[in-house]
Write a protein that holds these residues in place. Structure first.
Motif: not given
Ligand code: NCD
Ligand code: ZN
Ligand code: ZN
Length: 351
Positions: A125-152
């Protein structure tokens, strides 16, 4: 000479191509180009051959790097369905995890939910997760950040729809950050038509409206400038199946200084985007007694100044507001007058 001094810049997104792509770039040439661009610390991407998805590959790549780097280098571990169970064992060797949700250069891809769950549940949890996410994949990433309560952290955000979605997520207090590349700030689809394969990268260059949207968020939603330095040889670029990606380490600061001269942002904001925010978001160490001296005499970007192995830039011929004249790393002059002085290998490995 009108000069200024900046802290050592941090590039969160560099492809150094080791292992397997050493004809495009290696640790010595890539980190030399970094110093020439005022970058004293960078994070190297995992889409190598083989990719950085196992402790064995990580260990041998770090060993090669330790003997070869002119600036400080950390690594992204790569997420893949095959090696998802190894993520906890990979973490000690990496600053952060990279997940590729969309098509780009190399085979690293995550397209299934079980692997995404494994990433968010087992990466420390103390290490960052970074994503190559385009268009609606950004929404997927935001959803994961919210679901797991950790930074993306979102890499190379390039479109109006993406930066506006991230602005909305931030306004709701979600723990998301993003970087934008100079090429997405300075070039459009029209340049892509002019440049041909030399203007082809992922994400593709956007419309003027996309570029306007990125600039309009430069003082709030955009957290970092990152180069996405992605060298490919001219032979590869002019082949029948050109790989996407362009070099960017050496041109990033000159372009952003040009934007300062044109009042797109302040110099203070540039330092936030290229030093303070990358350091804070990825929890990177301080480099003592380290600085970049910049000559603010207008100059022209030229392919033949490239210290990268590939020797070209999509910005060849462009007028910019200044360039790096000297870099001091931990008290030692390591770059001066267009060349790397360190006979010694001055870079350190992170973490
Ligand atoms: C990158 C590369 O060449 O490794 N290419 C690109 O067009 N940006 C991969 C990536 O960052 O998506
Ligand atoms: Zn990418
Ligand atoms: Zn990249």
């Amino acid at each position: 000479m009108n000069s200024i001094t900046l802290p050592g810049l941090i590039d969160l997104h560099t492809h150094l191509r080791v292992p397997g792509g050493e004809h495009k770039e290696d640790f010595a040439t890539g980190t030399a180009a970094a110093l020439a661009g005022g970058v004293t610390m960078l994070l190297a991407m995992p889409n190598t051959t083989p990719p950085l998805t196992t402790p064995e590959v990580m260990r041998s790549t770090r060993k090669t790097a330790a003997a070869d780097i002119h600036c400080d280098v950390g690594f992204f571990a790569g997420a893949s369905p095959e090696h998802a169970a190894l993520l906890p064992d990979l973490a000690p060797y990496a600053v952060a995890l990279k997940i590729y949700l969309n098509d780009t250069f190399g085979p690293l891809r995550v397209e299934d939910v079980p692997t995404l769950r494994a990433c968010f549940q087992s990466w420390p949890r103390e290490k960052m997760i970074a994503m190559h996410a385009e268009k609606q994949s950004v929404a997927v990433g935001i959803g994961l950040a919210a679901t797991y309560g950790r930074p993306v952290h979102f890499c190379h955000i390039s479109r109006r729809q993406e930066i506006e979605l991230i602005a909305d997520a931030k306004s709701r207090g979600l723990p998301v950050t993003c970087e934008v590349t100079p090429h997405h700030l300075f070039l459009t689809q029209e340049d892509a038509a002019r440049l041909g394969p030399l203007g082809d990268m992922r994400p593709l260059l956007g419309s003027q409206d996309d570029v306007d949207a990125l600039w309009s968020h430069i003082d709030d939603t955009v957290d970092c400038i990152a180069t996405d330095h992605a060298p490919h040889t001219l032979t590869e670029k002019y082949s029948d199946s050109p790989p996407p990606g362009v070099p960017g380490l050496q041109t990033s600061l000159p372009l952003m200084l040009t934007a300062v001269a044109q009042n797109h942002l302040t110099l203070e904001r540039l330092v936030e985007l290229m030093h303070h925010n990358p350091r804070r978001i990825f929890d990177l160490p301080e480099q003592e007694d380290t600085r970049v001296e910049v000559d603010l005499t207008p100059t022209t970007i030229r392919n033949d100044q490239s210290l990268t192995k590939v020797g070209w830039t999509p910005f060849d011929g462009m007028e910019v507001a200044g360039q790096v004249s000297r870099v001091v790393l931990r008290g030692e002059v390591v770059f001066e007058d267009g060349r790397v002085l360190a006979s010694a290998v001055a870079g350190r490995l992170l973490p």
